[in-house]
Design a protein around this motif. Structure first.
Motif, PDB file in Angstrom:
ATOM      1  N   HIS A   1      -8.650 -14.082  -0.589  1.00 58.12           N
ATOM      2  CA  HIS A   1      -9.243 -15.291  -1.162  1.00 58.12           C
ATOM      3  C   HIS A   1     -10.644 -15.566  -0.616  1.00 58.12           C
ATOM      4  CE1 HIS A   1      -8.140 -17.232   2.653  1.00 58.12           C
ATOM      5  NE2 HIS A   1      -6.920 -16.703   2.487  1.00 58.12           N
ATOM      6  N   ASP A   2     -10.961 -14.988   0.554  1.00 57.55           N
ATOM      7  CA  ASP A   2     -12.299 -15.139   1.130  1.00 57.55           C
ATOM      8  C   ASP A   2     -12.864 -13.760   1.435  1.00 57.55           C
ATOM      9  OD1 ASP A   2     -12.428 -17.909   1.080  1.00 57.55           O
ATOM     10  OD2 ASP A   2     -11.435 -18.118   3.021  1.00 57.55           O
ATOM     11  N   VAL A   3     -14.044 -13.467   0.864  1.00 55.34           N
ATOM     12  CA  VAL A   3     -14.704 -12.187   1.070  1.00 55.34           C
ATOM     13  C   VAL A   3     -16.148 -12.459   1.467  1.00 55.34           C
ATOM     14  CG1 VAL A   3     -15.370  -9.976   0.059  1.00 55.34           C
ATOM     15  CG2 VAL A   3     -13.227 -11.081  -0.647  1.00 55.34           C
ATOM     16  N   SER A   4     -16.570 -11.937   2.633  1.00 57.01           N
ATOM     17  CA  SER A   4     -17.935 -12.135   3.121  1.00 57.01           C
ATOM     18  C   SER A   4     -18.512 -10.792   3.527  1.00 57.01           C
ATOM     19  CB  SER A   4     -17.963 -13.094   4.319  1.00 57.01           C
ATOM     20  OG  SER A   4     -17.416 -14.350   3.976  1.00 57.01           O
TER      21      SER A   4
ATOM     22  N   VAL B   1     -15.935  -9.020   5.885  1.00 60.35           N
ATOM     23  CA  VAL B   1     -14.891  -9.890   6.433  1.00 60.35           C
ATOM     24  C   VAL B   1     -13.972 -10.310   5.292  1.00 60.35           C
ATOM     25  CG1 VAL B   1     -14.392 -11.999   7.717  1.00 60.35           C
ATOM     26  CG2 VAL B   1     -16.496 -10.716   8.195  1.00 60.35           C
ATOM     27  N   LEU B   2     -12.687 -10.020   5.446  1.00 63.28           N
ATOM     28  CA  LEU B   2     -11.708 -10.312   4.395  1.00 63.28           C
ATOM     29  C   LEU B   2     -10.610 -11.209   4.958  1.00 63.28           C
ATOM     30  CD1 LEU B   2     -11.266  -6.692   2.952  1.00 63.28           C
ATOM     31  CD2 LEU B   2     -12.797  -8.479   2.114  1.00 63.28           C
ATOM     32  N   ASP B   3     -10.309 -12.276   4.240  1.00 61.79           N
ATOM     33  CA  ASP B   3      -9.198 -13.168   4.569  1.00 61.79           C
ATOM     34  C   ASP B   3      -8.271 -13.224   3.359  1.00 61.79           C
ATOM     35  OD1 ASP B   3      -9.804 -14.110   7.217  1.00 61.79           O
ATOM     36  OD2 ASP B   3     -11.506 -15.152   6.340  1.00 61.79           O
ATOM     37  N   GLY B   4      -6.982 -12.921   3.579  1.00 61.99           N
ATOM     38  CA  GLY B   4      -6.050 -12.924   2.458  1.00 61.99           C
ATOM     39  C   GLY B   4      -4.605 -12.983   2.914  1.00 61.99           C
ATOM     40  N   ARG B   5      -3.707 -12.667   1.990  1.00 64.69           N
ATOM     41  CA  ARG B   5      -2.276 -12.743   2.279  1.00 64.69           C
ATOM     42  C   ARG B   5      -1.799 -11.424   2.880  1.00 64.69           C
ATOM     43  NH1 ARG B   5       0.064  -9.816  -1.762  1.00 64.69           N
ATOM     44  NH2 ARG B   5      -1.093  -9.591  -3.698  1.00 64.69           N
ATOM     45  N   TYR B   6      -0.678 -11.526   3.550  1.00 64.44           N
ATOM     46  CA  TYR B   6      -0.078 -10.340   4.156  1.00 64.44           C
ATOM     47  C   TYR B   6       1.393 -10.233   3.723  1.00 64.44           C
ATOM     48  CZ  TYR B   6       1.149  -6.864   7.666  1.00 64.44           C
ATOM     49  OH  TYR B   6       1.572  -5.719   8.300  1.00 64.44           O
ATOM     50  N   PRO B   7       1.859  -9.070   3.318  1.00 62.89           N
ATOM     51  CA  PRO B   7       1.140  -7.783   3.321  1.00 62.89           C
ATOM     52  C   PRO B   7       0.206  -7.633   2.115  1.00 62.89           C
ATOM     53  CG  PRO B   7       3.364  -7.486   2.526  1.00 62.89           C
ATOM     54  CD  PRO B   7       3.271  -8.931   2.922  1.00 62.89           C
ATOM     55  N   TYR B   8      -0.735  -6.743   2.213  1.00 64.32           N
ATOM     56  CA  TYR B   8      -1.681  -6.476   1.126  1.00 64.32           C
ATOM     57  C   TYR B   8      -1.588  -4.994   0.755  1.00 64.32           C
ATOM     58  CZ  TYR B   8      -4.549  -4.527   4.898  1.00 64.32           C
ATOM     59  OH  TYR B   8      -4.985  -3.789   5.950  1.00 64.32           O
ATOM     60  N   ASP B   9      -2.132  -4.663  -0.397  1.00 64.96           N
ATOM     61  CA  ASP B   9      -2.097  -3.280  -0.880  1.00 64.96           C
ATOM     62  C   ASP B   9      -3.201  -2.485  -0.184  1.00 64.96           C
ATOM     63  OD1 ASP B   9      -1.893  -0.922  -2.218  1.00 64.96           O
ATOM     64  OD2 ASP B   9      -1.837  -1.801  -4.228  1.00 64.96           O
TER      65      ASP B   9
ATOM     66  N   ASP C   1     -23.244  -1.408  -4.459  1.00 65.65           N
ATOM     67  CA  ASP C   1     -23.429  -2.652  -5.206  1.00 65.65           C
ATOM     68  C   ASP C   1     -22.622  -3.741  -4.504  1.00 65.65           C
ATOM     69  OD1 ASP C   1     -23.701  -4.737  -6.975  1.00 65.65           O
ATOM     70  OD2 ASP C   1     -23.409  -3.508  -8.768  1.00 65.65           O
ATOM     71  N   SER C   2     -23.303  -4.580  -3.721  1.00 70.54           N
ATOM     72  CA  SER C   2     -22.600  -5.598  -2.934  1.00 70.54           C
ATOM     73  C   SER C   2     -21.877  -6.597  -3.826  1.00 70.54           C
ATOM     74  CB  SER C   2     -23.594  -6.338  -2.025  1.00 70.54           C
ATOM     75  OG  SER C   2     -24.246  -5.438  -1.166  1.00 70.54           O
ATOM     76  N   GLY C   3     -22.546  -7.038  -4.892  1.00 69.26           N
ATOM     77  CA  GLY C   3     -21.944  -8.020  -5.787  1.00 69.26           C
ATOM     78  C   GLY C   3     -20.688  -7.496  -6.455  1.00 69.26           C
ATOM     79  N   ALA C   4     -20.757  -6.270  -6.931  1.00 67.38           N
ATOM     80  CA  ALA C   4     -19.591  -5.676  -7.595  1.00 67.38           C
ATOM     81  C   ALA C   4     -18.451  -5.458  -6.604  1.00 67.38           C
ATOM     82  CB  ALA C   4     -19.991  -4.357  -8.252  1.00 67.38           C
ATOM     83  N   LEU C   5     -18.781  -5.086  -5.372  1.00 67.31           N
ATOM     84  CA  LEU C   5     -17.752  -4.883  -4.348  1.00 67.31           C
ATOM     85  C   LEU C   5     -17.006  -6.184  -4.067  1.00 67.31           C
ATOM     86  CD1 LEU C   5     -16.342  -3.308  -2.068  1.00 67.31           C
ATOM     87  CD2 LEU C   5     -18.308  -3.870  -0.608  1.00 67.31           C
ATOM     88  N   ILE C   6     -17.743  -7.270  -3.862  1.00 71.39           N
ATOM     89  CA  ILE C   6     -17.114  -8.566  -3.582  1.00 71.39           C
ATOM     90  C   ILE C   6     -16.294  -9.040  -4.776  1.00 71.39           C
ATOM     91  CG2 ILE C   6     -17.588 -10.988  -3.084  1.00 71.39           C
ATOM     92  CD1 ILE C   6     -20.035 -10.068  -1.511  1.00 71.39           C
ATOM     93  N   LYS C   7     -16.835  -8.854  -5.966  1.00 76.97           N
ATOM     94  CA  LYS C   7     -16.136  -9.299  -7.178  1.00 76.97           C
ATOM     95  C   LYS C   7     -14.824  -8.550  -7.373  1.00 76.97           C
ATOM     96  CE  LYS C   7     -16.911 -10.020 -12.125  1.00 76.97           C
ATOM     97  NZ  LYS C   7     -17.883  -9.851 -13.248  1.00 76.97           N
ATOM     98  N   GLU C   8     -14.826  -7.250  -7.129  1.00 79.10           N
ATOM     99  CA  GLU C   8     -13.605  -6.468  -7.337  1.00 79.10           C
ATOM    100  C   GLU C   8     -12.565  -6.763  -6.258  1.00 79.10           C
ATOM    101  OE1 GLU C   8     -12.363  -1.817  -8.280  1.00 79.10           O
ATOM    102  OE2 GLU C   8     -14.430  -2.554  -8.518  1.00 79.10           O
ATOM    103  N   LEU C   9     -13.013  -7.042  -5.035  1.00 77.25           N
ATOM    104  CA  LEU C   9     -12.064  -7.390  -3.975  1.00 77.25           C
ATOM    105  C   LEU C   9     -11.368  -8.714  -4.267  1.00 77.25           C
ATOM    106  CD1 LEU C   9     -14.062  -6.327  -0.777  1.00 77.25           C
ATOM    107  CD2 LEU C   9     -11.941  -5.307  -1.630  1.00 77.25           C
TER     108      LEU C   9
END
Length: 224
Positions: free
Chosen positions: A212-215, A151-159, A197-205
């Motif tokens: 700003h919110d990654v779950s 689940v990703l919450d962020g600004r629009y538009p995004y890359d 690697d869940s931790g690395a995935l969340i950190k890089e996102l």
């Protein structure tokens, strides 16, 4: 002699079991109690890492003793057995069983009570030992990796290209389920499989500053 007298002397008396003595019942209950303690121990070892319910463990032990008592009572007289069947038929259990393994423990306890009540201890003991070993070793059996929900919450538009590059780096397979845009923001729900690697995935996102919110959630069923 009336039919009623013939029925009493021929049918009812022939099914009366005089072999059930106090000593026999005590031995059956004692063996059932020992086996039910093993069942409770297996339940504790299996569920202590997740959620252990003391009330459920006590219920397993009580259920075995109640069942062996019912079986011993049924064997004593056919009249009592018919009356008990009628009494138990009106009982309704409405408690939902969320974990299928809890249903296994319940049926295991009832089966042990029935077997011990019939005096077949040579079946109850091996059953308990084999089933206990199988349940305890089930954690060592490799299973199919369950899908997860990102689940990703962020600004629009995004890359979008950068997001796909990150997903391909850490995820074997992914599928965008929902993309909602509102008030210059975006909410993405992505089904992913085999995350390296869940931790690395969340950190890089989060490092992209686009979200700003990654779950990352474990998927229990189908996503509609």
């Amino acid at each position: 002699m009336s039919f009623r007298d013939v029925f009493k002397k021929g049918f009812l008396t022939s099914y009366a079991n005089s072999d059930i003595t106090f000593k026999y019942a005590l031995i059956a209950m004692f063996v059932c109690l020992m086996i039910s303690l093993i069942i409770c121990a297996v339940y504790y070892l299996k569920s202590r890492k997740y959620f252990f319910s003391k009330e459920f463990a006590v219920s397993l032990m009580a259920l075995s003793l109640i069942t062996v008592s019912v079986i011993l009572t049924i064997q004593s007289s056919v009249v009592v057995s018919l009356g008990m069947v009628g009494a138990l038929s009106i009982v309704r259990f409405r408690t939902a069983i969320k974990n299928p393994l809890d249903l296994v423990f319940l049926f295991w306890s009832i089966s042990v009570g029935i077997i011990c009540g019939a005096g077949l201890y040579y079946i109850a003991v091996p059953l308990t030992l084999v089933l206990g070993i199988v349940i305890l070793l089930s954690d060592e059996i490799p299973g199919v990796s369950r899908n997860k929900i990102l689940v990703l919450d962020g600004r629009y538009p995004y890359d979008e290209a950068a997001l796909k590059a990150i997903l391909k780096k850490y995820v074997r397979w992914y599928n965008v389920r929902t993309e909602s845009v509102h008030n210059d923001g975006v909410n993405l729900i992505i089904e992913v499989r085999r995350v390296k690697d869940s931790g690395a995935l969340i950190k890089e996102l989060k490092a992209t500053d686009a979200f700003h919110d990654v779950s990352l959630l474990i998927q229990e069923g189908a996503v509609d």
